[in-house]
Structure formats: C-alpha cells, structure tokens
Design an enzyme around this catalytic site. Structure first.
Site, PDB file in Angstrom:
ATOM      1  N   GLY A   1       2.168   5.772  13.204  1.00  0.00           N
ATOM      2  CA  GLY A   1       2.770   4.578  13.780  1.00  0.00           C
ATOM      3  C   GLY A   1       2.170   4.230  15.128  1.00  0.00           C
ATOM      4  O   GLY A   1       1.932   3.049  15.433  1.00  0.00           O
TER       5      GLY A   1
ATOM      6  N   GLU B   1       9.572  17.023  14.379  1.00  0.00           N
ATOM      7  CA  GLU B   1      10.079  16.728  13.040  1.00  0.00           C
ATOM      8  C   GLU B   1       9.421  17.643  12.012  1.00  0.00           C
ATOM      9  O   GLU B   1       8.194  17.685  11.911  1.00  0.00           O
ATOM     10  CB  GLU B   1       9.807  15.266  12.678  1.00  0.00           C
ATOM     11  CG  GLU B   1      10.401  14.875  11.343  1.00  0.00           C
ATOM     12  CD  GLU B   1      10.149  13.423  10.994  1.00  0.00           C
ATOM     13  OE1 GLU B   1      11.082  12.760  10.524  1.00  0.00           O
ATOM     14  OE2 GLU B   1       9.014  12.956  11.188  1.00  0.00           O
TER      15      GLU B   1
ATOM     16  N   GLU C   1       9.037   2.157  11.229  1.00  0.00           N
ATOM     17  CA  GLU C   1      10.148   3.091  11.035  1.00  0.00           C
ATOM     18  C   GLU C   1       9.524   4.465  10.924  1.00  0.00           C
ATOM     19  O   GLU C   1       8.860   4.777   9.938  1.00  0.00           O
ATOM     20  CB  GLU C   1      10.946   2.720   9.785  1.00  0.00           C
ATOM     21  CG  GLU C   1      12.337   3.327   9.769  1.00  0.00           C
ATOM     22  CD  GLU C   1      12.408   4.641   9.027  1.00  0.00           C
ATOM     23  OE1 GLU C   1      12.257   5.692   9.694  1.00  0.00           O
ATOM     24  OE2 GLU C   1      12.595   4.629   7.811  1.00  0.00           O
TER      25      GLU C   1
ATOM     26  N   LYS D   1       0.863  -1.182   0.000  1.00  0.00           N
ATOM     27  CA  LYS D   1       0.000   0.000   0.000  1.00  0.00           C
ATOM     28  C   LYS D   1       0.903   1.237   0.000  1.00  0.00           C
ATOM     29  O   LYS D   1       1.443   1.631   1.035  1.00  0.00           O
ATOM     30  CB  LYS D   1      -0.923  -0.017   1.224  1.00  0.00           C
ATOM     31  CG  LYS D   1      -2.068   1.005   1.169  1.00  0.00           C
ATOM     32  CD  LYS D   1      -1.606   2.371   1.619  1.00  0.00           C
ATOM     33  CE  LYS D   1      -2.709   3.408   1.499  1.00  0.00           C
ATOM     34  NZ  LYS D   1      -2.194   4.786   1.662  1.00  0.00           N
TER      35      LYS D   1
ATOM     36  N   GLY E   1       6.611   5.834   8.117  1.00  0.00           N
ATOM     37  CA  GLY E   1       5.841   7.067   8.016  1.00  0.00           C
ATOM     38  C   GLY E   1       5.919   7.857   9.303  1.00  0.00           C
ATOM     39  O   GLY E   1       6.892   7.757  10.070  1.00  0.00           O
ATOM     40  N   SER E   2       4.888   8.626   9.572  1.00  0.00           N
ATOM     41  CA  SER E   2       4.906   9.536  10.713  1.00  0.00           C
ATOM     42  C   SER E   2       4.741   8.791  12.033  1.00  0.00           C
ATOM     43  O   SER E   2       4.147   7.709  12.100  1.00  0.00           O
ATOM     44  CB  SER E   2       3.789  10.573  10.578  1.00  0.00           C
ATOM     45  OG  SER E   2       2.523   9.990  10.847  1.00  0.00           O
ATOM     46  N   THR E   3       5.255   9.397  13.096  1.00  0.00           N
ATOM     47  CA  THR E   3       5.132   8.808  14.417  1.00  0.00           C
ATOM     48  C   THR E   3       3.678   8.702  14.848  1.00  0.00           C
ATOM     49  O   THR E   3       3.266   7.689  15.430  1.00  0.00           O
ATOM     50  CB  THR E   3       5.934   9.640  15.432  1.00  0.00           C
ATOM     51  OG1 THR E   3       7.333   9.529  15.117  1.00  0.00           O
ATOM     52  CG2 THR E   3       5.707   9.157  16.851  1.00  0.00           C
TER      53      THR E   3
ATOM     54  N   CYS F   1      13.730  10.960   6.914  1.00  0.00           N
ATOM     55  CA  CYS F   1      13.649  10.806   8.362  1.00  0.00           C
ATOM     56  C   CYS F   1      15.028  10.853   9.005  1.00  0.00           C
ATOM     57  O   CYS F   1      15.156  11.166  10.188  1.00  0.00           O
ATOM     58  CB  CYS F   1      12.922   9.521   8.725  1.00  0.00           C
ATOM     59  SG  CYS F   1      13.542   8.060   7.871  1.00  0.00           S
TER      60      CYS F   1
END
Length: 481
Positions: A233, A384, A250, A176, A228-230, A284
């Site tokens: 996640g 970030e 990650e 995806k 992707g983004s925290t 990242c």
C-alpha cells in the site's frame, strides 16, 4: 485442472507472450490450475479497453435504473452459482465450507444488491451561492477507469466490495486478483459478462506483483482501490503520487481486544477465539492482542488455549473443519518465523506453535498458537502476523489497557468485552480504530463503512462511503441573466 485467460474488452485471451502461472490447493499442495500471466502490453490493452468501455454509448446512456437491475442480475447469478463459487474459494484459498458457503458467497451477493439500490440514488445538491443571478448545483461524476487490486484471503468478497460500487457509480474497471487465488474472481467476471455488463466495462488481468505495478503506474488509470499489505500500500501511494490518481487503501491490522474486569470470561473466550481464528487468522480484522486484567489472565489463558486445542483442523471441504490451511508454503513459513521470534523474545508459549503433521503434512496447516506474558515491544505484538497466533497481554487498569491498545502503527479494528453499558459506549471513542466491536466478532455488513487509520489505510469501503470513493463532485454554475 483449471486454465483461465484474461478478459480484455469483449475477448477472453491468453497473455500476449503466452505466459502462465500456477495456482495450488493449500490443503495438500497439489497443482489445481494455470492462469494467464499478463504482460505490460496486456495491461496497456486492458486500460485502453476500459477507457473505450467507459466512454461507450452503451454504458454512458444506461439509465440508473438499468444499472441497478444489472447489479441485481449479478447478485442473482452469484446465488445461482453459489455451490460452484464456494467450492472455488475452498479449493483455491482453503476456506472451510462453513466460511465459503455461509459467509463469503452470500455476502458477495448481498453487496451487489446493496449497491444496486444506490445506482438510482446518486444525488447531488443545490448550493446557495452569493453571486447574483446564479443557479449552482453539484452532481456526482464517475472517476473513469478504476484498477481494483484484491487480496488472497477473501478473493470473492473483496472483489465484490470494490466492483459493485464502482459499477453503480458508472466507472469502468480492471480487476486484478492476487496471484495465489485467481479462480473465484475469474468466475465472477464471467458472471458479469453473463449478466450483460457492456463490453470493456469490466476487464480482468491476472498475474504477479509486476502486473499490479504496471496497473498502478499506468497514466490511463484514474483510480486504484487496493486491499493487501501495508508495505505494498505504501508503494502504491508513492507511485500514485506521480500523477495524483485517486487511491483507496485497506491495509494491515493488529487488532487489540480489551477484556474488561466485569466481562463474562467464558463469552469473551469464545468470542475472541472465533474473532482471532476466523479464516485461520488470515483476516486483517482478526483479533490478535488480548489485553486481560492481571487477576484473570490465568483463567482466560487456560480456557482459550484449551478451546483452541480442541478445534478441528482439516481440509476445507470437511464440514466439521474449523481451521483450514494457510494460503501457501511461503505464508506458513512466515507465520512460523513469528512464532520463533516470540519464543526468542521471552513470550511464554502455552499451546500450538508448530506445523500440523500426519495426514495433513502436505498441506499448509499450522496449529493455533497461544502466547502469554507478551510485552508491547515484542515483534509478535507489533507486526501483523496474519495467522492463528494469539498474544495475551496482562494489564492493571483500564487506562493502561487503552494506552497500550493504541500504541500501534495500525488502526483497523478493535474489540471491547464488558457487561457495563456505560463502558460499552464510552471506551470506543478512546480507541484508535476505524471500527470497534463490543461483545462480538469482527462482522462486516454492506451498510457500514470498513477501513482504518494510520498504517491500516486510506479511505473507506462499503456503505455510502464507497460511493464517495468512486465519484468526484462536479459543480455547475448557470448564469440566469
């Protein structure tokens, strides 16, 4: 104009309700294609197809050597289609051709060849147990159906990082890609089909966040590998806790770069500039917080801001371009909001800090931005940004620099700049990060693990560590009586 479909089993199909979404060229804002917007029913169908592919005789009976040769064919086809793949990355994501051609495409092929070798090396071990008359051994078993959710900053490479080890270990997958940049992933899946991947072993669904949520929450999925983004996640971790599916995450980073007192300032300036602005800061592992000895702040600041101002900004297909566009208008506005917060909170803007106008005004271009006098509590120092924003932070002694560098929720990468061998070997162990770079850019190689601690994620990708991410150890006890 591109128009892409879903791959479910052995069929390329439209979304079950006919829905589509759009993808744009970030260099000029123009529409470049449509992709199928998958539904929950499409996700169900993809999971069922992946399960059938995983359990199929064609996949279960394929020898390790045959799997290795299959992955090698994929690598060869990536090389054969390198010009097209690089053009797709530049068109859809905005990567300068120096990145897409020289880094993204070759690295994707390299990753497949690396894991082609692992297909014949999935070894277990014999365990000396204390139960009499027992032969006990362990073997690695694939997890089953793996959902691979990839980001928009390096679509091709990160798809390869996940797909290659998942296939080498015998799993079936559902890819995806991010809705902003689906095109190179679609082409990669076509290449997998051309290489001879059995039906159902590689499936593709495209669409927005709801599609990803449906995949993560599906009880028929055994593993989710996400980059992707925290924030996303964390949501994946909460959702996956329901059925305790395996997850690999990650996530974000806020990489510190410590310039030691003995460092070569000119080398540190050039290295940090490239490490900060690689892919326009949309990485990242980009260096973002620069800890500089107070006595050298003025020199470092003037040199790095002058070098940043001199970089060529433009369309990715221009071979002289160093800084391409940000991926979308939405992301450009996000970066601009961080720059505004830096000004409001008292950081000193040295250069940049604005959108590029003129002939580039329709694209999502933002000037490389240098702040100095940044303190640890400022938003630009804590969160970030994922853009071309550099924060210079003076320090008085190395212990202070280490403490402040570690004062973050993230822990993906860090950098150290020094000419002293003892410092180069002793400081990394004091830094909270999955990878520490000494006197160099944030480079990635298939042979070394990649991942972070804290809010930078769970697990590791690349190297032998990806084999662990996509397999489960199984113990077998044989009664010898």
């Amino acid at each position: 104009m591109y128009a892409t479909q879903l791959l479910i089993g052995d069929q390329w199909v439209d979304s079950s309700d006919g829905g589509t979404n759009e993808t744009f060229n970030p260099a000029n804002g123009e529409l470049i294609g449509f992709f199928a917007e998958a539904t929950t029913a499409d996700v169900d169908a993809a999971v069922a197809a992946a399960r059938a592919g995983f359990e199929s005789d064609a996949w279960q009976s394929m020898s390790p050597d045959a799997k290795g040769r299959l992955l090698w064919r994929i690598a060869d086809l990536i090389d054969r289609n390198a010009v097209e793949l690089a053009a797709l990355e530049t068109l859809d994501q905005g990567q300068p051709t120096t990145v897409s051609t020289a880094i993204s495409v070759p690295l994707a092929a390299q990753v497949f060849r690396y894991y082609a070798g692992y297909a014949t090396k999935l070894e277990g071990k014999l365990s000396p147990v204390s139960i009499p008359r027992q032969l006990t051994y362990q073997r690695r078993t694939p997890l089953g159906v793996c959902g691979l959710i990839t980001p928009w900053n390096f679509p091709l490479d990160i798809a390869a990082w996940k797909l290659a080890p998942a296939l080498a270990t015998g799993n079936a997958v559902i890819l995806k890609p991010a809705e902003q940049t689906p095109l190179s992933t679609v082409r990669l899946v076509e290449i997998c089909r051309e290489a001879g991947v059995p039906n159902g072993v590689v499936n593709l669904i495209t669409g927005g966040p709801q599609v990803g949520k449906a995949l993560v929450g599906h009880r028929g999925v055994d593993c989710i590998s996400f980059t992707g983004s925290t924030a996303v996640g964390q949501e994946i971790a909460r959702t996956s806790a329901t059925d305790l599916k395996r997850i690999g995450l990650e996530l974000g980073g806020k990489a510190p770069s410590i310039i030691c007192a003995d460092a070569d300032i000119d080398a540190a300036v050039q290295g940090n500039l490239k490490g900060a602005l690689f892919n326009t800061g949309q990485a990242c592992g980009a260096f973002t917080r620069f800890f500089v000895p107070r006595s050298k702040v003025d020199e470092f600041t003037s040199k790095i801001s002058a070098a940043a101002d001199a970089l060529k900004i433009g369309h990715g297909y221009d071979p002289e371009t160093i800084l391409g566009p940000l991926v979308s208008e939405e992301h450009l506005n996000r970066v601009a909001s961080y720059v505004a917060s830096g000004k409001e909170q008292g950081a000193q803007l040295v250069s940049g800090g604005e959108r590029v106008g003129g002939e580039l005004q329709n694209g999502y271009f933002f000037r490389p931005t240098v702040f100095t006098e940044v303190t640890d509590k400022m938003k630009i120092a804590r969160e970030e940004i994922f853009g071309p924003v550099l924060s210079i932070m003076p320090y008085d002694d190395i212990d202070e620099a280490i403490t402040r560098a570690n004062s973050t929720d993230y822990g993906l990468v860090a950098a150290i700049w020094t000419k002293d061998l003892v410092t180069a070997h002793s400081l990394p162990q004091r830094i909270k990060a999955g990878t520490v770079f000494v006197n160099q850019l944030p480079l990635i190689d298939p042979g070394a693990p990649w991942g972070g601690v804290g809010l930078s994620g769970l697990g590791r990708e690349l190297g032998s560590y990806s084999i662990d991410e996509f397999t489960e150890p199984q113990s077998v006890f044989i009664n010898l009586d």
